[in-house]
Design a protein around this motif. Structure first.
Motif, short mmCIF file in Angstrom:
data_model
loop_
_atom_site.label_atom_id
_atom_site.label_comp_id
_atom_site.label_asym_id
_atom_site.label_seq_id
_atom_site.Cartn_x
_atom_site.Cartn_y
_atom_site.Cartn_z
N GLY A 175 0.81 -1.08 0.07
CA GLY A 175 0.00 0.21 -0.06
C GLY A 175 0.93 1.38 0.19
N ALA A 176 1.85 1.22 0.61
CA ALA A 176 2.95 2.45 0.84
C ALA A 176 3.59 2.79 -0.34
N ILE A 177 3.99 1.54 -1.15
CA ILE A 177 4.35 1.85 -2.63
C ILE A 177 3.26 2.18 -3.50
N ALA A 178 2.20 1.89 -3.50
CA ALA A 178 1.19 2.38 -4.42
C ALA A 178 0.81 3.79 -4.00
N ILE A 179 0.65 4.12 -2.67
CA ILE A 179 0.42 5.52 -2.42
C ILE A 179 1.50 6.63 -3.06
N GLY A 180 2.83 5.99 -2.79
CA GLY A 180 4.00 6.73 -3.19
C GLY A 180 4.05 7.07 -4.50
N LEU A 181 3.97 6.04 -5.29
CA LEU A 181 3.81 6.26 -6.86
C LEU A 181 2.72 7.01 -7.08
N LEU A 182 1.78 7.04 -6.84
CA LEU A 182 0.51 7.79 -7.02
C LEU A 182 0.87 9.36 -6.64
N LEU A 183 1.61 9.66 -5.62
CA LEU A 183 1.98 10.93 -5.15
C LEU A 183 2.97 11.41 -6.16
N ILE A 184 3.92 10.57 -6.62
CA ILE A 184 5.00 11.06 -7.57
C ILE A 184 4.21 11.35 -8.65
N PHE A 185 3.36 10.59 -9.23
CA PHE A 185 2.64 10.74 -10.73
C PHE A 185 1.73 12.08 -10.50
N LYS A 186 1.13 12.23 -9.60
CA LYS A 186 0.32 13.54 -9.26
C LYS A 186 1.28 14.89 -9.15
N ARG A 187 2.49 14.84 -8.64
CA ARG A 187 3.45 16.10 -8.46
C ARG A 187 3.89 15.98 -9.89
N ARG A 188 4.20 15.00 -10.76
CA ARG A 188 4.50 15.28 -12.06
C ARG A 188 3.55 15.63 -13.08
N GLY A 189 2.37 15.42 -12.81
CA GLY A 189 1.26 15.95 -13.50
C GLY A 189 0.90 14.78 -14.63
N TRP A 190 1.21 13.53 -14.39
CA TRP A 190 0.75 12.61 -15.19
C TRP A 190 -0.84 12.00 -14.90
N LEU A 191 -1.38 12.79 -13.78
CA LEU A 191 -2.63 12.20 -13.58
C LEU A 191 -3.64 13.22 -14.13
N ASP A 192 -3.14 14.39 -14.77
CA ASP A 192 -4.13 15.14 -15.15
C ASP A 192 -4.72 15.07 -16.72
N ASN A 193 -5.85 15.47 -16.90
CA ASN A 193 -6.33 15.12 -18.19
C ASN A 193 -6.94 16.18 -18.82
N ALA A 194 -7.55 16.06 -20.05
CA ALA A 194 -8.37 17.16 -20.80
C ALA A 194 -9.64 17.47 -20.05
N SER A 195 -10.19 16.89 -19.19
CA SER A 195 -11.31 17.32 -18.45
C SER A 195 -11.29 18.71 -17.76
N SER A 196 -10.04 19.03 -17.52
CA SER A 196 -9.93 20.20 -16.75
C SER A 196 -10.26 21.42 -17.72
N LEU A 197 -10.70 21.07 -19.13
CA LEU A 197 -10.88 22.18 -19.80
C LEU A 197 -12.34 22.69 -19.59
N LYS A 198 -13.15 21.91 -18.99
CA LYS A 198 -14.34 22.17 -18.72
C LYS A 198 -14.64 23.37 -17.89
N ASP A 199 -13.72 23.39 -16.83
CA ASP A 199 -13.60 24.74 -15.91
C ASP A 199 -13.24 25.86 -16.69
N ASP A 200 -12.53 25.76 -17.75
CA ASP A 200 -12.28 27.02 -18.45
C ASP A 200 -13.38 27.42 -19.41
N ASN A 201 -14.43 26.88 -19.70
CA ASN A 201 -15.67 27.40 -20.42
C ASN A 201 -16.28 28.34 -19.79
N PRO A 202 -16.73 29.31 -20.37
CA PRO A 202 -17.49 30.34 -19.72
C PRO A 202 -18.86 29.86 -19.52
#
Length: 389
Positions: free
Chosen positions: A362-389
């Motif tokens: 579990g610690a390894i899985a959480i650690g990897l998720l935190l690393i991926f999150k910090r590097r922005g690998w978990l972001d996706n194009a769904s964030s474009l919805k927030d930019d629409n007026p």
């Protein structure tokens, strides 16, 4: 996914080519056909004739009259508008040709509803063929119909296919209630007013397509589907039909301004210039929307590709998380015998061995998720919805 997209594009392309073949077939006569022959479709609506005879002081409005009754108004000094609606009565059409002394080729052009917009001068008559479009009341698309004009010195004969729809109601209202200057001018001004109504009728249709393209832009970016691709192709096809209708119509109006003989006065030519400007504006809008719809295709392909990349990225992240967990589970699944040697996995005899193993995974899985999150690998194009007026 690429294979399915390629198949969808090929299928839509075949449909588009089939529609183009159908249109080309409609715009040509059969080989060896006799010139001047009248071809009327079997489902054509029964012919109805309406007459509006007017000048500045009086008005006569008659419905369901015969061609012979129309002939009584052709030699009067007032303006006579003979409006023929429906082509399902060949004998009535032929009688109209005799009453108005129409050439057989003219009668063929005004009756066969597949002619290209054009104008022809027959000395004492001016023949104008135009294409009228109107938005459908429900759903998408528009009605397209040929309207033919035969302009004489004191009369105007109009022939259209459908009696239930046209864009001339505003002109009829102006004549009936003596609004504006239409009853102070001759038949040439009436022809201009009807042509101007036809050109202005393109704007409501184009306005609807502008709204559809705006909606498709949002759909293509946020949630593209194969249905979106079908909508784009449909809009492109319909805009092409609009372009085919308005381009030659612009040339018709330009010809009326320059080469229409004595049947159109100099004052009406000034009004036709304004109508010509409207046709140029319609063409600009059609070309703009066609470019936008073509750009939507590229945006759709990019959006689908980005979506596929996001899926692959998600699967890669999940695989990266489970690779070390699978490695640990694989090692402790080999069932070493600790009685033979203390080096054969002494952790198997630990009291807290199982919880420690799960905790480490579990610690390894959480650690990897935190690393991926910090590097922005978990972001996706769904964030474009927030930019629409």
């Amino acid at each position: 996914m690429k294979l399915n997209l390629r198949k969808s594009l090929q299928k839509l392309t075949r449909m588009q080519h089939q529609e183009e073949e159908d249109d080309i077939q409609d715009f040509y006569h059969q080989p060896g056909e006799i010139p001047g022959q009248i071809n009327i479709q079997e489902d054509a609506v029964k012919t109805q004739i309406r007459l509006v005879d007017y000048n500045e002081t009086y008005l006569i409005n008659k419905k369901d009259i015969t061609p012979q009754q129309c002939g009584e108004f052709l030699d009067t000094q007032s303006v006579s508008w003979v409006d023929v609606q429906g082509l399902g009565s060949p004998e009535v059409i032929e009688e109209l040709g005799r009453v108005f002394e129409l050439n057989s080729l003219v009668l063929e052009d005004v009756v066969n509803m597949a002619e290209r917009p054009k104008t022809e001068d027959y000395e004492d008559q001016l023949v104008i063929i135009a294409r009228m479009v109107m938005p459908k009341p429900k759903g998408s698309g528009f009605y397209s119909e040929q309207v033919s004009f035969v302009l004489g010195k004191y009369y105007l004969l109009t022939i259209q296919e459908e009696p239930t729809r046209d864009c001339f109601e505003a002109v009829r209202h102006r004549i009936k209630h003596n609004r504006g200057i239409i009853r102070k001018h001759g038949a040439d001004y009436l022809a201009y007013a009807l042509l101007d109504s036809i050109v202005d009728g393109f704007f409501p249709v184009l306005e609807r397509y502008g709204e559809k393209i705006e909606d498709l832009e949002q759909e293509v970016i946020i949630k593209p589907t194969p249905q979106t691709l079908r909508k784009i192709y449909k809009i492109r096809r319909q805009l092409l039909k609009l372009r085919r209708a308005i381009w030659p119509q612009r040339d018709v109006i330009n010809s009326l301004i320059r080469d229409s003989g004595n049947l159109i006065s100099d004052e009406v030519r000034l009004y036709l210039r304004d109508c010509y400007d409207h046709s140029i504006q319609v063409i600009d809008m059609v070309e703009t929307y066609r470019e936008l719809s073509s750009g939507l295709m590229d945006v759709y392909l990019s959006a689908v590709s980005n979506k596929m990349n996001e899926i692959m990225k998600f699967l890669t992240v999940m695989s990266s998380i489970f690779i070390p967990l699978t490695f640990i589970a694989g090692i402790y699944g080999m069932n070493f015998n600790t009685e033979k040697s203390p080096l054969n996995m002494p952790e198997l005899n630990w009291y807290w061995g199982y919880p420690l193993c799960l905790g480490s995974m579990g610690a390894i899985a959480i650690g990897l998720l935190l690393i991926f999150k910090r590097r922005g690998w978990l972001d996706n194009a769904s964030s474009l919805k927030d930019d629409n007026p």
